[in-house]
Design an enzyme around this catalytic site. Structure first.
Site, PDB file in Angstrom:
ATOM      1  N   ASP A  48      39.982  41.876  34.110  1.00  0.00           N
ATOM      2  CA  ASP A  48      39.832  40.577  34.770  1.00  0.00           C
ATOM      3  C   ASP A  48      38.412  40.026  34.583  1.00  0.00           C
ATOM      4  O   ASP A  48      37.484  40.772  34.276  1.00  0.00           O
ATOM      5  CB  ASP A  48      40.066  40.716  36.283  1.00  0.00           C
ATOM      6  N   HIS A 191      37.481  45.322  34.910  1.00  0.00           N
ATOM      7  CA  HIS A 191      36.850  44.000  34.813  1.00  0.00           C
ATOM      8  C   HIS A 191      35.877  43.948  33.638  1.00  0.00           C
ATOM      9  O   HIS A 191      34.897  44.700  33.642  1.00  0.00           O
ATOM     10  CB  HIS A 191      36.103  43.688  36.117  1.00  0.00           C
TER      11      HIS A 191
HETATM   12 ZN   LIG Z   1      38.700  38.513  39.377  1.00  0.00          ZN
END
Ligand SMILES: [Zn+2]
Length: 234
Positions: A48, A191
Site C-alpha cells: 500500500d 507498504h
Molecule cells: Zn495506506
C-alpha cells in the site's frame, strides 16, 4: 426475546459499527474480501501507499524471485512518480486503487469518497494504462457511500489476513509476524510508501521483503496477484 437495556443496546450498536468500519471480514460499506481460497498453497503479497522512490528496490527483489504482487497505489503518489507506477505495471504486477490523498473515509461524504476513488482510477489509467478492479481503503476504514462508489467504478474492496506493521516495526519483527500468518489463501499487507510522504524511509519493508519471499518460497507457497488468487481461472 427481551429487549436490550438502552446502554447495552448502544454498546452493541457501537461495536457493530466499529466492526463494519474496520473489521476485515465486514462488507457492510461495500463488497470486500480479506483472503483467498484455502485449497491451494498460494498467497498474495500486497503493498500500500506507493509508489515511492523506494518501490524499485522492492520490484528488484520480486523480479529476482519471479514473484508477482499487488500494489495499492495512491493517486497523488502516481501523479508524483508516474514512471515508478509504470515500472510496477511493466513488472507484471497488479495495481489496485488506494484513494487519491489517503484520507480516513470515516465520516466523509459519499461525494468525497467517490471523488477520491474516481480520481485515482483516472490517474492510474492515464499513467499506466492499467484499470484497477480492487480497492483498499486507507487505514482499512470504510464508510457510507463507499459501496455505491465501488459499484459505480466496478471495484471490489480488499482487506488483508495479516498486516506487517512495517511502518513502525523492525524488519525481523515484520518477517516473524507475516511468516507466522502465512497460510493458503493469505493476503499479506505491507507498504512501499508511507501515505503521501516524499522519499519515505521504507528500509524495514524492503529488508522484510528480501527475507520473507525466499522463506515462503522454501515453505512451498506460490505467490499470486490478488486477481489470480481470488479468480484463479482468469
Ligand atoms: Zn495506506
Amino acid at each position: 426475546m427481551q429487549a436490550l437495556p438502552p446502554l447495552a443496546a448502544t454498546a452493541a450498536a457501537s461495536s457493530f459499527l466499529a466492526w463494519a468500519v474496520r473489521g476485515r471480514s465486514a462488507s457492510v460499506f461495500g463488497r470486500s474480501v480479506w483472503r483467498g481460497p484455502g485449497d491451494t498453497q498460494a498467497l498474495a503479497l500486497t503493498f500500500d501507499d506507493g509508489p515511492s522512490e523506494s518501490t524499485p528496490h522492492i520490484l528488484d527483489i520480486l523480479a529476482g524471485h519471479r514473484v508477482p504482487a499487488t500494489f495499492f497505489q495512491c493517486g497523488a503518489n502516481v501523479d508524483r512518480l508516474p514512471h515508478v507506477a509504470r515500472e510496477v505495471a511493466a513488472g507484471g504486477h497488479e495495481i489496485g486503487n488506494h484513494s487519491y490523498t489517503h484520507p480516513y473515509l470515516f465520516l466523509r461524504s459519499p461525494k468525497t469518497i467517490e471523488n477520491e476513488l474516481r480520481r485515482t482510477q483516472e490517474t492510474i489509467q492515464s499513467h499506466t494504462a492499467f484499470s484497477p478492479i480492487w480497492f483498499r481503503a486507507p487505514y482499512g476504514a470504510r464508510w457510507f457511500g463507499l459501496g455505491a462508489a465501488q459499484r459505480n467504478l466496478k471495484l471490489t474492496g480488499v482487506m488483508w489476513s495479516a498486516i506487517g506493521y512495517d511502518w513502525n516495526r523492525r524488519a525481523d519483527e515484520v518477517v516473524a509476524r507475516l511468516a507466522a500468518s502465512a497460510s493458503n489463501g493469505a493476503i499479506l499487507c505491507l507498504h512501499d510508501g508511507r501515505e503521501l510522504q516524499r522519499k519515505p524511509d521504507v528500509s524495514a519493508t524492503v529488508e522484510a521483503v528480501r527475507r520473507l519471499v525466499p522463506l515462503l518460497l522454501d515453505r512451498g507457497y506460490k505467490f499470486e496477484t490478488i486477481g489470480r488468487l481470488l479468480c484463479p481461472k482468469t
